[in-house]
Motif scaffolding. Sequence first.
Motif, PDB file in Angstrom:
ATOM      1  N   LEU A  90      59.375   8.533   2.792  1.00  0.00           N
ATOM      2  CA  LEU A  90      58.189   7.740   3.086  1.00  0.00           C
ATOM      3  C   LEU A  90      57.701   8.094   4.482  1.00  0.00           C
ATOM      4  O   LEU A  90      58.413   7.900   5.467  1.00  0.00           O
ATOM      5  CB  LEU A  90      58.508   6.246   2.989  1.00  0.00           C
ATOM      6  N   TYR A  91      56.478   8.625   4.571  1.00  0.00           N
ATOM      7  CA  TYR A  91      55.904   9.033   5.844  1.00  0.00           C
ATOM      8  C   TYR A  91      54.668   8.179   6.127  1.00  0.00           C
ATOM      9  O   TYR A  91      53.744   8.126   5.310  1.00  0.00           O
ATOM     10  CB  TYR A  91      55.511  10.510   5.821  1.00  0.00           C
ATOM     11  N   ASP A  92      54.674   7.527   7.267  1.00  0.00           N
ATOM     12  CA  ASP A  92      53.546   6.688   7.670  1.00  0.00           C
ATOM     13  C   ASP A  92      52.453   7.576   8.277  1.00  0.00           C
ATOM     14  O   ASP A  92      52.628   8.145   9.355  1.00  0.00           O
ATOM     15  CB  ASP A  92      54.015   5.638   8.681  1.00  0.00           C
ATOM     16  N   LEU A  93      51.335   7.677   7.569  1.00  0.00           N
ATOM     17  CA  LEU A  93      50.215   8.504   8.030  1.00  0.00           C
ATOM     18  C   LEU A  93      49.142   7.680   8.727  1.00  0.00           C
ATOM     19  O   LEU A  93      48.102   8.216   9.109  1.00  0.00           O
ATOM     20  CB  LEU A  93      49.580   9.236   6.833  1.00  0.00           C
ATOM     21  N   THR A  94      49.391   6.375   8.886  1.00  0.00           N
ATOM     22  CA  THR A  94      48.376   5.504   9.472  1.00  0.00           C
ATOM     23  C   THR A  94      47.909   5.981  10.844  1.00  0.00           C
ATOM     24  O   THR A  94      46.707   5.948  11.132  1.00  0.00           O
ATOM     25  CB  THR A  94      48.902   4.063   9.553  1.00  0.00           C
ATOM     26  N   PRO A  95      48.816   6.469  11.724  1.00  0.00           N
ATOM     27  CA  PRO A  95      48.337   6.935  13.038  1.00  0.00           C
ATOM     28  C   PRO A  95      47.361   8.103  12.964  1.00  0.00           C
ATOM     29  O   PRO A  95      46.605   8.332  13.914  1.00  0.00           O
ATOM     30  CB  PRO A  95      49.637   7.344  13.758  1.00  0.00           C
ATOM     31  N   ILE A  96      47.366   8.845  11.856  1.00  0.00           N
ATOM     32  CA  ILE A  96      46.448   9.985  11.725  1.00  0.00           C
ATOM     33  C   ILE A  96      45.475   9.763  10.573  1.00  0.00           C
ATOM     34  O   ILE A  96      44.941  10.715   9.996  1.00  0.00           O
ATOM     35  CB  ILE A  96      47.214  11.308  11.528  1.00  0.00           C
ATOM     36  N   LYS A  97      45.214   8.493  10.207  1.00  0.00           N
ATOM     37  CA  LYS A  97      44.368   8.216   9.044  1.00  0.00           C
ATOM     38  C   LYS A  97      42.947   8.749   9.208  1.00  0.00           C
ATOM     39  O   LYS A  97      42.278   9.065   8.226  1.00  0.00           O
ATOM     40  CB  LYS A  97      44.338   6.714   8.753  1.00  0.00           C
ATOM     41  N   ASN A  98      42.475   8.874  10.452  1.00  0.00           N
ATOM     42  CA  ASN A  98      41.128   9.398  10.666  1.00  0.00           C
ATOM     43  C   ASN A  98      41.027  10.885  10.356  1.00  0.00           C
ATOM     44  O   ASN A  98      39.921  11.431  10.269  1.00  0.00           O
ATOM     45  CB  ASN A  98      40.686   9.135  12.103  1.00  0.00           C
ATOM     46  N   MET A  99      42.174  11.546  10.195  1.00  0.00           N
ATOM     47  CA  MET A  99      42.179  12.966   9.841  1.00  0.00           C
ATOM     48  C   MET A  99      42.108  13.178   8.333  1.00  0.00           C
ATOM     49  O   MET A  99      41.938  14.305   7.873  1.00  0.00           O
ATOM     50  CB  MET A  99      43.438  13.639  10.380  1.00  0.00           C
ATOM     51  N   LEU A 100      42.250  12.108   7.559  1.00  0.00           N
ATOM     52  CA  LEU A 100      42.257  12.241   6.111  1.00  0.00           C
ATOM     53  C   LEU A 100      40.857  12.536   5.591  1.00  0.00           C
ATOM     54  O   LEU A 100      39.868  11.947   6.046  1.00  0.00           O
ATOM     55  CB  LEU A 100      42.798  10.971   5.459  1.00  0.00           C
ATOM     56  N   ASP A 101      40.785  13.429   4.613  1.00  0.00           N
ATOM     57  CA  ASP A 101      39.542  13.760   3.946  1.00  0.00           C
ATOM     58  C   ASP A 101      39.530  13.141   2.557  1.00  0.00           C
ATOM     59  O   ASP A 101      40.530  12.576   2.099  1.00  0.00           O
ATOM     60  CB  ASP A 101      39.383  15.283   3.826  1.00  0.00           C
ATOM     61  N   ALA A 102      38.392  13.261   1.873  1.00  0.00           N
ATOM     62  CA  ALA A 102      38.332  12.780   0.492  1.00  0.00           C
ATOM     63  C   ALA A 102      39.398  13.465  -0.347  1.00  0.00           C
ATOM     64  O   ALA A 102      40.079  12.827  -1.161  1.00  0.00           O
ATOM     65  CB  ALA A 102      36.938  13.028  -0.090  1.00  0.00           C
ATOM     66  N   THR A 103      39.573  14.770  -0.149  1.00  0.00           N
ATOM     67  CA  THR A 103      40.648  15.536  -0.781  1.00  0.00           C
ATOM     68  C   THR A 103      41.470  16.200   0.309  1.00  0.00           C
ATOM     69  O   THR A 103      40.915  16.854   1.195  1.00  0.00           O
ATOM     70  CB  THR A 103      40.084  16.599  -1.733  1.00  0.00           C
ATOM     71  N   ASN A 104      42.788  16.010   0.253  1.00  0.00           N
ATOM     72  CA  ASN A 104      43.672  16.476   1.312  1.00  0.00           C
ATOM     73  C   ASN A 104      44.657  17.495   0.755  1.00  0.00           C
ATOM     74  O   ASN A 104      45.188  17.322  -0.340  1.00  0.00           O
ATOM     75  CB  ASN A 104      44.429  15.285   1.905  1.00  0.00           C
ATOM     76  N   GLU A 105      44.875  18.556   1.526  1.00  0.00           N
ATOM     77  CA  GLU A 105      45.774  19.629   1.107  1.00  0.00           C
ATOM     78  C   GLU A 105      47.164  19.405   1.706  1.00  0.00           C
ATOM     79  O   GLU A 105      47.334  19.373   2.927  1.00  0.00           O
ATOM     80  CB  GLU A 105      45.223  20.981   1.553  1.00  0.00           C
ATOM     81  N   LEU A 106      48.130  19.236   0.815  1.00  0.00           N
ATOM     82  CA  LEU A 106      49.514  19.017   1.232  1.00  0.00           C
ATOM     83  C   LEU A 106      50.322  20.278   0.957  1.00  0.00           C
ATOM     84  O   LEU A 106      50.281  20.824  -0.148  1.00  0.00           O
ATOM     85  CB  LEU A 106      50.116  17.838   0.460  1.00  0.00           C
ATOM     86  N   TYR A 107      51.082  20.723   1.963  1.00  0.00           N
ATOM     87  CA  TYR A 107      51.968  21.876   1.810  1.00  0.00           C
ATOM     88  C   TYR A 107      53.409  21.407   1.985  1.00  0.00           C
ATOM     89  O   TYR A 107      53.728  20.680   2.939  1.00  0.00           O
ATOM     90  CB  TYR A 107      51.652  22.954   2.840  1.00  0.00           C
ATOM     91  N   ILE A 108      54.263  21.830   1.067  1.00  0.00           N
ATOM     92  CA  ILE A 108      55.688  21.511   1.126  1.00  0.00           C
ATOM     93  C   ILE A 108      56.478  22.814   1.102  1.00  0.00           C
ATOM     94  O   ILE A 108      56.308  23.628   0.189  1.00  0.00           O
ATOM     95  CB  ILE A 108      56.119  20.614  -0.045  1.00  0.00           C
ATOM     96  N   GLU A 109      57.322  23.002   2.105  1.00  0.00           N
ATOM     97  CA  GLU A 109      58.217  24.156   2.143  1.00  0.00           C
ATOM     98  C   GLU A 109      59.653  23.661   2.025  1.00  0.00           C
ATOM     99  O   GLU A 109      60.059  22.734   2.739  1.00  0.00           O
ATOM    100  CB  GLU A 109      58.041  24.931   3.446  1.00  0.00           C
TER     101      GLU A 109
END
Length: 326
Positions: A90-109
Amino acid sequence: MWLEGDLFSLSTHTVSEKLRDDRLKLSLEIYDEFRDKLERAYLVISIDSPVNMDYRFCRWRISLNKFNISRVLKPFKEVVYESRRFLLLLYDLTPIKNMLDATNELYIEYKGDQPSNLDFVGLLSTYSVSGGGNKPGVFLFEEPIILEYGKKITINAPGDISRDRSIHMVMKALTPGTETVIKNDSRVLNGVEEYMTTIPSGENSFSIEVVRGVVYIPLIIAKERRFKDPNYSIRDVKVSEKSDKSPLLRIYLDNHGDLDVSEILVVALQRGRIIANKRISGVSREVELEIDKRLIDSNDPRIYLRVIWNWLGSRYFSSKEAVIRV
């Protein structure tokens, strides 16, 4: 854990993909129309790994829209069942919520000495849309659950018992053909699935029973229903004529919900064919629709008026019959 907001979105991938030395790219969405009302955002990931794998030595990197979220595989919760270890991240993204777009690209390595299964990835976002302030209205259950055959649990539904509460769950069948009964609703699970139900006002709990197999439930979200969704209908239609004898319809609308959408489409159809349409603001309650008289079949003066709107990714409509004589 209570979260601010009276509406939530869970953009998901139930991927069930085996990871060993991989780099994945996934797209996750938020409600763009409520971007200015966004309260909280969390990235939720569920992983199924061997019990003897030491995940501390795995190579793990997550980035969202090219912003690094984590380089350490550190679970929020973990549950062991037989030879498997289930990790909930569980990762809290609230501090960077203004960086979120309508569609967001997630990369997992990921790179580990043993393969793991990536079962579920979700972007949970909450919004305050009803004008009641940013009060907590979404509840995130923090404890994953494993239920075996013959077991039954009762879960207290948080929130105001005088309101309906919607429940959203993610479940994984640990044996083929696992069957569960939730609120007397029987369903057979294969792999990872999402399930939604409603706890009506006056009730304060719901039960989950396993009648065959074993089920793992990494995520349960509950939300109080503090408002009625937009629900438009055509109350009345008045027909007049323009100077060229073309019909002019004045259409009166009602909204039986508590919120308006940004835009409504009003369409006139005859025998399944669109003969007129007009887009209006969702706050409008009256619209004029002009119809070319050449498009109307004089032998069948009936037309159907339809009001169409989108809400939370789904399309809704209501219809009313009218008679136009030319």
